[in-house]
Design an enzyme around this catalytic site. Structure first.
Site, PDB file in Angstrom:
ATOM      1  N   GLY A 156      -5.573  -4.844  -2.440  1.00 50.20           N
ATOM      2  CA  GLY A 156      -4.733  -4.613  -3.613  1.00 50.20           C
ATOM      3  C   GLY A 156      -4.075  -3.255  -3.561  1.00 50.20           C
ATOM      4  O   GLY A 156      -4.569  -2.320  -2.926  1.00 50.20           O
ATOM      5  N   VAL A 210       0.834  -1.202   0.000  1.00 51.50           N
ATOM      6  CA  VAL A 210       0.000   0.000   0.000  1.00 51.50           C
ATOM      7  C   VAL A 210       0.871   1.256   0.000  1.00 51.50           C
ATOM      8  O   VAL A 210       0.607   2.219  -0.734  1.00 51.50           O
ATOM      9  CB  VAL A 210      -0.952  -0.009   1.215  1.00 51.50           C
ATOM     10  CG1 VAL A 210      -1.819   1.240   1.213  1.00 51.50           C
ATOM     11  CG2 VAL A 210      -1.820  -1.258   1.194  1.00 51.50           C
ATOM     12  N   LYS A 269     -13.258  -4.271  11.009  1.00 48.97           N
ATOM     13  CA  LYS A 269     -13.905  -3.304  10.109  1.00 48.97           C
ATOM     14  C   LYS A 269     -15.317  -2.994  10.586  1.00 48.97           C
ATOM     15  O   LYS A 269     -15.758  -1.840  10.567  1.00 48.97           O
ATOM     16  CB  LYS A 269     -13.904  -3.870   8.689  1.00 48.97           C
ATOM     17  CG  LYS A 269     -12.491  -4.016   8.116  1.00 48.97           C
ATOM     18  CD  LYS A 269     -12.443  -4.954   6.913  1.00 48.97           C
ATOM     19  CE  LYS A 269     -11.023  -5.065   6.370  1.00 48.97           C
ATOM     20  NZ  LYS A 269     -10.891  -6.146   5.378  1.00 48.97           N
ATOM     21  N   ASP A 287     -10.561  -9.997  11.075  1.00 47.93           N
ATOM     22  CA  ASP A 287     -10.358  -8.831  10.216  1.00 47.93           C
ATOM     23  C   ASP A 287     -11.697  -8.168   9.864  1.00 47.93           C
ATOM     24  O   ASP A 287     -11.847  -6.945   9.953  1.00 47.93           O
ATOM     25  CB  ASP A 287      -9.618  -9.279   8.942  1.00 47.93           C
ATOM     26  CG  ASP A 287      -9.562  -8.193   7.903  1.00 47.93           C
ATOM     27  OD1 ASP A 287      -8.743  -7.266   8.051  1.00 47.93           O
ATOM     28  OD2 ASP A 287     -10.354  -8.250   6.943  1.00 47.93           O
TER      29      ASP A 287
END
Lengths: 428, 428
Positions: free
Chosen positions: B304, B15, B207, B203
């Site tokens: 991504g 990232v 969130k 995970d």
């Protein structure tokens, strides 16, 4: 606590009443989230006496929206009258000149006069926000202008007129012809007073002009949009498209190409299994593609009191919080002229034709396509009891000019029973 | 032109490199849109000498992210190291204490320490932005915090772990068991170093804690989330669910109920024809429901380099434009304690069981369900060649406590071949 944000609302139709309801019902929530009270100080509409189901007696009344827009106790002018010109534009200009920010749901006004209004706003250090103008409750203006601000946008497209999508999906699900469903939609109150705005693709094009400007940093260019409505879509096309794995949608598409900016609103085929293909009824969907983010899809109600008022109030909340984004995402005087619309971007096409049933007919059609450099991806001829043989062709990518030339050549033969239908297939 | 916005980046993994690439490639675009130059002044990572495919020699290097966070020439500290504690938290605190804004992709840190960090930021008049922490490239934090700010949110839910969705869809499409696809995903590098973060639902729960806080104005309450992973999902369940018209998804769901706040991350059945049901592979989807907007669905890449960097840079652009939203959408010291998690909200359930094939077996099971007030919506028994008869039941709405009691009672009978599988069905 900062001092209250005072709004004046011009236009008390469905959306205006929805805004009043949210301000009343959610006062505590709005205060918690924005850190300020949001107050309606004055309202304006055509008929002061009409029963709207909400109490507006506690707000000052103005007969003239221009007077409302100029009031000293209005910080934000909320324009919900509609129409590209007339009172909406006059009052918006008056508000900007008086140093007020403007929140509007008026896609027609911004598509036609957005550049001049944005320059006018920026000369005063004011902003025009219009989340409700595109795709109803979907926060697409925000997603594109802010959420994807670091992307070079490559394509923005979507189903942005719920009425057309309702008509097309109802035709498919009920097997009814266009005219019947059009009349149903009219009876249900789904159509604008001038239905051409909906079924002629104009409303969707207004919205596309705004998205395209933000996406590509160009001046809104409504006149540069190729517009085609859904009036000529036959139930036979919907059935044939489904048989080939597609659905027909009225798509607005704006795309950056090597040859310029492509902007069109037209019925297209999309894969039935894609998010756009699966969209039913009055729901809207916008697809945004950028160099970094790849593809984002946003889906939600495209109209209605609650969703549209939600979008109007999102803009009001932004202003209450001090969020001030320029109209088209960058200063209006830095927007480029939209490059001349490009019609010739290659795409696959769907063709439906009725051919005279005699030997050699299909060969003639295939030969004409070949002569125009158009190759066939898939072809189907159906059994038939009439004299015309129904034939479907899906081509490989070709240009609309090559296709037009081929269709003209076909018309010169003696094998066409009726003029062929040609629809673009949009990749998704 | 306002003076440049200077950022310091800690963490140069995928990232971080993506962020450097956008800052370099899109300098002109970012300047046009934000009105400022965005400059990287310094970077920090574990290994200064590593070849990352981008030139970082023009930026100052700091071995210690805390030192980077405190630099006078850094306006915004971009934290991309990850991990709930350790250097990420120390550097974030240092940045806030030094009066810098923070942009982070660190869901674990915010889920565990978001309240304290938000209070720390607000004490300094600073903000923490974290668009990249939830659902990758989808601008969902912005949509929820700003785009839907005028709504009382009733439910927020979604598929927010692409790895789990990849595993579940791959199991269905290839007909492979969980263990095989898990190993494939590991070989493809899709899994975190500790795969429990992904497949254990942690995970996704990180969130959900953030979305829930924004949606309901409550303190992030990771510990209050009921968490269940996908490890026990068998290919038989995926097939059986499909046969009943459902797909199995790892859903994070936060819902305001009359009895409190429901927060869970668990495998659920959703209708196969719904947007959530149709979501394939690593794509993420978040569904937000509010009193005015009805329902909004956002879909896009959940991970991504490009998509995640797009989200990080959206936050940076916001700060460059002067858009400053508090961490959880309202001042941290006004957030309510999350009410105790409610486990007992009624829902329909899917049950799969293997019954001993002898007379009266099914009657015993049906009687137990009835005794616990659970009524059957649909039931199917399949033909079989083994001694266990496969039986599927879809119940009407019931509570998880009633269901647990019924399952315990079934275990006491002599008709169960193996322990039944029970999965919640989420309405969409």
């Amino acid at each position: 606590m900062t001092k209250p944000l005072r709004i004046g609302i011009a236009g008390l139709g469905t959306v205006g009443v929805g805004v009043v309801q949210i301000v009343r019902k959610q006062a505590a929530l709005l205060r918690a989230r924005t850190g300020r009270d949001i107050q309606i100080t004055a309202v304006s509409a055509r008929d002061a006496g009409k029963d709207r189901g909400v109490n507006i007696a506690t707000y000052d009344w103005e007969d003239d929206p221009v007077t409302l827009a100029r009031r000293d106790d209005v910080d934000v002018f909320v324009e919900l009258m509609g129409g590209p010109d007339g009172p909406a534009k006059a009052a918006t200009e008056a508000a900007l000149d008086a140093g007020k920010d403007v929140v509007t749901a008026n896609k027609a006004m911004l598509a036609m006069h957005g550049q001049a209004l944005a320059e006018r706003a920026e000369a005063q250090g004011r902003v025009i926000r219009y989340e409700a103008a595109v795709a109803g409750g979907i926060p697409v203006i925000k997603a594109l202008t802010e959420g994807l601000a670091a992307n070079e946008i490559t394509r923005v497209m979507g189903v942005m007129n719920g009425t057309c999508n309702y008509i097309l999906t109802r035709m498919e699900n009920a097997g009814l012809p266009y005219e019947t469903v059009f009349q149903e939609a009219r009876d249900l109150g789904f159509l604008e007073a001038d239905p051409t705005l909906d079924v002629g693709g104009i409303d969707a094009a207004h919205k596309l002009a705004l998205l395209s400007s933000i996406a590509f940093g160009t001046r809104p260019d409504f006149d540069g949009i190729e517009i085609e409505g859904i009036e000529r879509i036959a139930i036979e096309d919907i059935r044939a498209a489904a048989d080939m794995g597609y659905r027909i949608k009225l798509l607005g598409v704006a795309r950056r190409t090597g040859r310029g900016l492509e902007q069109r609103t037209q019925p297209c085929l999309v894969p039935a299994s894609s998010p756009l293909g699966q969209l039913e009824g009055g729901t809207n969907m916008v697809v945004i593609e950028g160099d970094a983010v790849e593809q984002i899809v946003l889906r939600g109600p495209g109209a209605g009191m609650g969703p549209t008022a939600s979008a109007v109030m999102a803009d009001v909340c932004d202003l209450a919080r001090g969020v001030r984004i320029t109209t088209f995402g960058q200063p209006a005087n830095t927007l480029a002229d939209a490059p001349a619309a490009v019609a010739g971007v290659p795409a696959p096409y769907y063709l439906r034709m009725g051919l005279i049933d005699k030997p050699g007919t299909l060969a003639k059609i295939a030969a004409i396509l070949g002569e125009h450099g158009i190759s066939i991806d898939r072809m189907r001829q159906y059994g038939h009891s009439t004299e015309a043989a129904p034939v479907l062709i899906v081509t490989h990518k070709t240009t609309s000019s090559a296709l037009s030339a081929a269709l003209a050549a076909m018309a010169q033969t003696d094998v066409m029973h009726s003029a062929p239908v040609a629809l673009r297939i949009e990749s998704v």
